[in-house]
Design a protein around this motif. Structure first.
Motif, mmCIF file in Angstrom:
data_model
loop_
_atom_site.group_PDB
_atom_site.id
_atom_site.type_symbol
_atom_site.label_atom_id
_atom_site.label_comp_id
_atom_site.label_asym_id
_atom_site.label_seq_id
_atom_site.Cartn_x
_atom_site.Cartn_y
_atom_site.Cartn_z
ATOM 1 N N ASP A 167 32.388 51.305 18.257
ATOM 2 C CA ASP A 167 32.519 49.980 17.639
ATOM 3 C C ASP A 167 33.190 50.092 16.266
ATOM 4 N N LEU A 168 32.743 51.049 15.466
ATOM 5 C CA LEU A 168 33.304 51.218 14.128
ATOM 6 C C LEU A 168 34.771 51.644 14.202
ATOM 7 N N ALA A 169 35.074 52.546 15.129
ATOM 8 C CA ALA A 169 36.459 53.004 15.272
ATOM 9 C C ALA A 169 37.391 51.856 15.670
ATOM 10 N N LEU A 170 36.945 51.010 16.576
ATOM 11 C CA LEU A 170 37.754 49.868 16.982
ATOM 12 C C LEU A 170 37.929 48.882 15.836
ATOM 13 N N GLU A 171 36.871 48.674 15.058
ATOM 14 C CA GLU A 171 36.948 47.741 13.936
ATOM 15 C C GLU A 171 37.946 48.219 12.878
ATOM 16 N N LYS A 172 37.985 49.517 12.619
ATOM 17 C CA LYS A 172 38.865 50.070 11.594
ATOM 18 C C LYS A 172 40.216 50.521 12.154
ATOM 19 N N GLN A 173 40.389 50.420 13.488
ATOM 20 C CA GLN A 173 41.639 50.827 14.141
ATOM 21 C C GLN A 173 41.943 52.305 13.880
ATOM 22 N N LEU A 174 40.879 53.124 13.973
ATOM 23 C CA LEU A 174 41.007 54.565 13.819
ATOM 24 C C LEU A 174 40.455 55.229 15.076
ATOM 25 N N HIS A 175 40.930 56.434 15.368
ATOM 26 C CA HIS A 175 40.466 57.126 16.567
ATOM 27 C C HIS A 175 39.033 57.582 16.360
ATOM 28 N N TRP A 176 38.191 57.387 17.382
ATOM 29 C CA TRP A 176 36.784 57.735 17.246
ATOM 30 C C TRP A 176 36.574 59.229 17.047
ATOM 31 N N LYS A 177 37.464 60.063 17.608
ATOM 32 C CA LYS A 177 37.322 61.510 17.420
ATOM 33 C C LYS A 177 37.562 61.902 15.964
ATOM 34 N N PHE A 178 38.458 61.165 15.298
ATOM 35 C CA PHE A 178 38.725 61.442 13.882
ATOM 36 C C PHE A 178 37.459 61.189 13.053
ATOM 37 N N LEU A 179 36.788 60.068 13.314
ATOM 38 C CA LEU A 179 35.546 59.771 12.591
ATOM 39 C C LEU A 179 34.442 60.755 12.958
ATOM 40 N N PHE A 180 34.426 61.171 14.222
ATOM 41 C CA PHE A 180 33.419 62.128 14.674
ATOM 42 C C PHE A 180 33.574 63.462 13.949
ATOM 43 N N HIS A 181 34.824 63.902 13.772
ATOM 44 C CA HIS A 181 35.060 65.176 13.069
ATOM 45 C C HIS A 181 34.729 65.068 11.581
ATOM 46 N N LEU A 182 34.695 63.857 11.042
ATOM 47 C CA LEU A 182 34.293 63.664 9.643
ATOM 48 C C LEU A 182 32.777 63.661 9.488
ATOM 49 N N GLY A 183 32.072 63.735 10.606
ATOM 50 C CA GLY A 183 30.609 63.803 10.555
ATOM 51 C C GLY A 183 29.910 62.490 10.782
ATOM 52 N N VAL A 184 30.663 61.407 11.047
ATOM 53 C CA VAL A 184 30.029 60.118 11.307
ATOM 54 C C VAL A 184 29.293 60.209 12.646
ATOM 55 N N MET A 185 28.007 59.887 12.642
ATOM 56 C CA MET A 185 27.219 60.075 13.847
ATOM 57 C C MET A 185 26.262 58.909 14.048
ATOM 58 N N GLU A 186 25.920 58.689 15.323
ATOM 59 C CA GLU A 186 24.995 57.618 15.667
ATOM 60 C C GLU A 186 23.552 58.092 15.498
ATOM 61 N N LEU A 187 22.696 57.179 14.998
ATOM 62 C CA LEU A 187 21.291 57.476 14.796
ATOM 63 C C LEU A 187 20.467 56.802 15.891
ATOM 64 N N PRO A 188 19.288 57.328 16.207
ATOM 65 C CA PRO A 188 18.438 56.684 17.225
ATOM 66 C C PRO A 188 18.075 55.247 16.876
ATOM 67 N N SER A 189 18.107 54.915 15.592
ATOM 68 C CA SER A 189 17.753 53.557 15.177
ATOM 69 C C SER A 189 18.834 52.540 15.503
ATOM 70 N N GLY A 190 20.006 53.017 15.967
ATOM 71 C CA GLY A 190 21.099 52.101 16.257
ATOM 72 C C GLY A 190 22.065 51.950 15.109
ATOM 73 N N ASP A 191 21.917 52.752 14.058
ATOM 74 C CA ASP A 191 22.804 52.712 12.904
ATOM 75 C C ASP A 191 23.726 53.930 12.928
ATOM 76 N N LEU A 192 24.625 53.972 11.944
ATOM 77 C CA LEU A 192 25.535 55.108 11.806
ATOM 78 C C LEU A 192 25.264 55.831 10.495
ATOM 79 N N GLN A 193 25.301 57.141 10.555
ATOM 80 C CA GLN A 193 25.115 57.963 9.361
ATOM 81 C C GLN A 193 26.461 58.502 8.905
ATOM 82 N N ILE A 194 26.762 58.324 7.615
ATOM 83 C CA ILE A 194 28.012 58.803 7.033
ATOM 84 C C ILE A 194 27.656 59.892 6.026
#
Length: 862
Positions: A105-132
């Motif tokens: 969802d975040l990658a689509l909103e920012k028009q960035l590839h999700w793998k790029f954000l994943f390699h930066l350490g952005v990860m999903e939390l069990p609470s349904g939020d994202l950790q940066i």
């Protein structure tokens, strides 16, 4: 649209209400005291949204983030828990959680590839939020990270809990900027992702307030710095804060202000044209405007930039942060003077405040404060005296704070003292308070002035004020008063009017030598209403305690002086002029006060002479009026089964008729008794009527059904009253020949337990497990809550962190503690009791549902 109050409390709402004080129902939800500021009247409005989320609105202007942080919660706690997948159906409104935020969802909103954000350490939390994650320059994880709860950062983004220092975003990529020779400073993570994706070096500072996290060492090896200015008030403030830092460091590189045509920020430009982004952004870099002043001055020197002019629409559109209070409504950020005559307790007051801020909790015995670092410049003390004072004040505290630092000498501001203080502020970003005791020790020598005294005083304090504004701290400068008084209290401060004109606030401490009572006059630019506060000094602990408004406290003392004088005169009495002369008071003020005392039944007038009414006479008058009131009560107790009976007292909310919620909300959720409950209500009323008819001298509280959901505790309260009443009836039947005085004492003791010990005139109370009544004031609610927690602990022995006994074992000891101790110690004991519950695996009692269950009793006679 806000949902109906009639809806059952959701776990999210119950959790929020349990963290608030003074909770009451209102016409459109609930009211409570805002935890983000010193709230005397409930100014926080609480409601439920259509999706079951908790809505919070502080009418004093506190932001949602500050309110949530003050409660110790997170933004996600405002949303209801997600329904179980096993339910196989969507949860109804009011029981759904906010939608989960995925990396995609975040990658689509920012028009960035999700793998790029994943390699930066952005990860999903069990609470349904994202950790940066944030990183240090060496690549290690920083102690604090960001949690994103919404696609747009302003709608849902917060820092993780912890004590670590907040750092800029992207420190581990600074080597790339040094190789490129330039760096782009932006406000948030999204812009950093965009520029890194497009291979531009960037560093993120989330918001203008985070500009303080930028350090000079981070710009080492960088020749050109581009400061991204977004087209809003925050963008202007961001550039201003960075500019001041560069001036303070005397940074030798070249700085530019970067603006984008047709786009708010780099990510918006990226979404408009991903293919042409590099060309457009490079063109913006080439056209960036150099800072008008790459100043060689420090932030402690006056800026010489061209004045910034803005329009009224611009001013009204800015979203400015609220005032940051070190002590709510008393000490804001900025420069404040604490003035008083020598050797009357100014230093004790300043040191007590410093310890309170360093430890967190409560200052002046009543004001909640946020914990932070403190620097205390004790320039008139030596180490021995300072140690003795600190030990004396710490004797009444439960722990020794480790974030309070001292200095016994400091250069004058113009001789390096201001620069040294600024270096300290840079190295301690969590600093909240600086105490300078005294101002005369760091002020420029008066012999060096080549201007008028007003100009000299104003210019000497201006750099210190600018330093406080730049770093958002409170600087408290201790000063002295003149020997002679003045009609204007500010004119009593030593120096010209330039002294009071240059500072943000002024506090003036006055106390008669040898007395423990004092007044503290508080005024300032951020203080909406000037205050004259009454303080009390405890010679044993050396603590200053806020008693209340000085006028109200003084009026009570004046009444007592008159009563003492009239009792000495006996039945002859005195006229107003004689009383005024004897007490050395103003005649007109004394006469006006005597009339009020006559109306309240404290004195009576006969042939122009005032006579004090004895306590027995007043009690007889009250009993007589009570019999009349009981007859009226008999009539009021007759219920009407055709109408709903609403016992909610809305008088406290008269000032809040205009709520923030939509008009679709109604009173369906208020605590009322409907037709279906009429039989039980009538039975209870008949019982009460019979008792009132049997015993007309008995002052029995009329129990009001406030909440059917808490039947057990409610029945316990009724049983306590019924048992006390039965005992009183038996005593009446068997004491025909007994001593009437003893009977009177027993009656009075019974009545006292059915009145709030701190506010005996309160008519709505709740009973603790020991049978003591408490009103709905904040301090009394704390006493009630401590007894409820004690009940869960089976009234065991309560120890402090040092192993010292705070409360002995047994209900009697716990009850005696709350009746005798100050509000601050009750709060400390409550925290220890809650910690004891957790250590023993006992669930802390949830009393949030009891805030609306009250009992109406007869108040104490005036």
């Amino acid at each position: 649209m806000v949902t109906s109050i009639a809806q059952s409390l959701s776990p999210a709402l119950e959790q929020v209400l349990s963290h608030l004080k003074g909770v009451r129902t209102s016409m459109r939800g609930w009211r409570a005291c805002c935890p983000a500021h010193a709230d005397r009247k409930p100014s926080l409005s609480i409601g439920l949204g259509e999706q079951g989320q908790v809505l919070l609105k502080c009418f004093a202007g506190c932001s949602l983030e500050r309110i949530v942080e003050a409660m110790g919660l997170t933004m996600t706690d405002l949303f209801p828990a997600a329904p179980s997948a096993s339910d196989g159906q969507a949860a109804p409104p009011g029981n759904t959680r906010h939608p989960k935020l995925s990396l995609l969802d975040l990658a689509l909103e920012k028009q960035l590839h999700w793998k790029f954000l994943f390699h930066l350490g952005v990860m999903e939390l069990p609470s349904g939020d994202l950790q940066i994650p944030y990183h240090l320059p060496d690549g290690a994880l920083a102690p604090r990270h960001r949690i994103r709860t919404a696609l747009v950062a302003k709608e849902g983004s917060l820092w993780s809990k912890g004590k670590g220092t907040i750092v800029p975003y992207g420190l581990s990529r600074l080597e790339e900027a040094r190789k490129a020779g330039y760096l782009v400073l932006v406000e948030g993570e999204s812009d950093c992702w965009t520029l890194w994706y497009q291979q531009f070096p960037a560093l993120g500072l989330p918001g203008a307030e985070m500009a303080r996290t930028l350090e000079e060492s981070m710009l080492a090896g960088i020749d050109r710095l581009y400061i991204m200015q977004e087209p809003d008030a925050g963008g202007t403030a961001f550039v201003t804060q960075i500019t001041r830092k560069l001036e303070a460091w005397q940074w030798s590189g070249k700085a530019f202000v970067l603006r984008l045509e047709g786009a708010k920020d780099p990510n918006e430009l990226h979404q408009q044209d991903r293919q042409g982004f590099r060309t457009a952004f490079q063109r913006a870099l080439d056209q960036a405007e150099p800072l008008s002043s790459r100043s060689s001055q420090s932030a402690s020197s006056p800026p010489k930039d061209q004045p910034s002019i803005f329009s009224l629409p611009d001013l009204l559109s800015w979203e400015l942060p609220p005032v940051r209070w070190t002590i709510p409504e008393i000490l804001p950020e900025g420069l404040t003077l604490l003035a008083g005559k020598p050797k009357l307790g100014k230093s004790w007051l300043a040191l007590s405040v410093a310890l309170s801020i360093a430890a967190g909790g409560v200052a002046l015995g009543a004001q909640p404060v946020t914990k932070g670092d403190v620097l205390y410049l004790a320039l008139e003390d030596n180490a021995r005296r300072l140690q003795a004072r600190a030990r004396r004040l710490l004797s009444s505290m439960t722990e020794t704070p480790n974030n309070l630092e001292f200095a016994l000498d400091w250069p004058r501001l113009g001789e390096g003292g201001l620069a040294s203080l600024e270096e300290y502020l840079k190295a301690h970003p969590d600093l909240r308070l600086v105490v300078i005791d005294t101002w005369a020790r760091v002020a420029p020598p008066s012999g060096e002035r080549r201007c008028s005294q007003y100009e000299g005083d104003y210019e000497s304090l201006t750099p210190l004020k600018r330093l406080a504004d730049t770093y958002h701290v409170s600087i408290l400068a201790v000063h002295h008063l003149r020997k002679t008084g003045s009609n204007d209290v500010l004119d009593e401060i030593i120096g010209s009017t330039g002294v009071t004109g240059a500072v943000d606030g002024t506090m003036i401490l006055k106390r008669d030598r040898g007395q423990t009572d004092a007044t503290l006059f508080v005024t300032g630019r951020d203080v909406e209403h000037e205050q004259q506060l009454a303080l009390s000094f405890d010679a044993t602990t050396a603590l200053w305690t806020l008693v209340g408004n000085a006028e109200e406290v003084g009026c009570t003392r004046a009444r007592q002086e008159i009563l003492d004088l009239l009792r000495e005169q006996g039945p002859d009495g005195m006229n107003p002029r004689e009383i005024a002369e004897a007490l050395e008071k103003n005649y007109h003020t004394t006469r006006s006060l005597l009339r009020k005392m006559e109306e309240s039944g404290e004195v009576k007038r006969s042939d122009g002479q005032y006579i004090a009414i004895s306590a027995d006479s007043r009690h007889s008058q009250w009993q007589s009026s009570e019999r009349i009131d009981q007859q009226e009560q008999l009539e009021q107790l007759q219920p009407r089964s055709s109408d709903a009976i609403d016992y909610v007292d809305y008088s406290d909310y008269a000032d809040y008729a205009d709520d923030s919620f939509t008009e679709g909300c109604h009173l369906a959720g208020a605590v009322v008794v409907h037709e279906a409950e009429a039989p039980e209500l009538i039975s209870r009323h008949e019982t009460t009527v019979a008792k009132l008819q049997q015993e007309t001298n008995q002052s029995e509280p009329a129990v009001i059904n406030r909440n059917q959901r808490n039947q057990r505790n409610h029945c316990n309260q009724r049983n306590q009253i019924r048992e006390s009443t039965s005992a009183e009836e038996v005593r009446d039947e068997s004491s025909d020949g007994a001593d009437n005085t003893e009977r009177h004492k027993q009656q009075e003791a019974f009545l006292q337990r059915n009145r709030c010990p701190h506010h005996p005139h309160a008519q709505l109370v709740r009973f603790d497990p020991a049978g003591q009544a408490w009103c709905d004031k904040l301090a009394c609610w704390d006493c009630y809550r401590l007894l409820k927690i004690g009940e869960a602990l089976d009234y065991g022995c309560l120890m402090d962190e040092g192993g010292k006994v705070m409360i002995d074992k047994g209900m009697t000891a716990w009850s005696a503690f709350v009746l005798s101790q100050r509000a601050f110690l009750v709060v400390v004991a409550t925290e220890q009791a809650m910690a004891m519950c957790k250590a023993m695996g006992i669930e802390v009692p949830d009393v949030s549902g009891e805030v609306k269950r009250l009992v109406r009793v007869r108040p104490a006679p005036p």
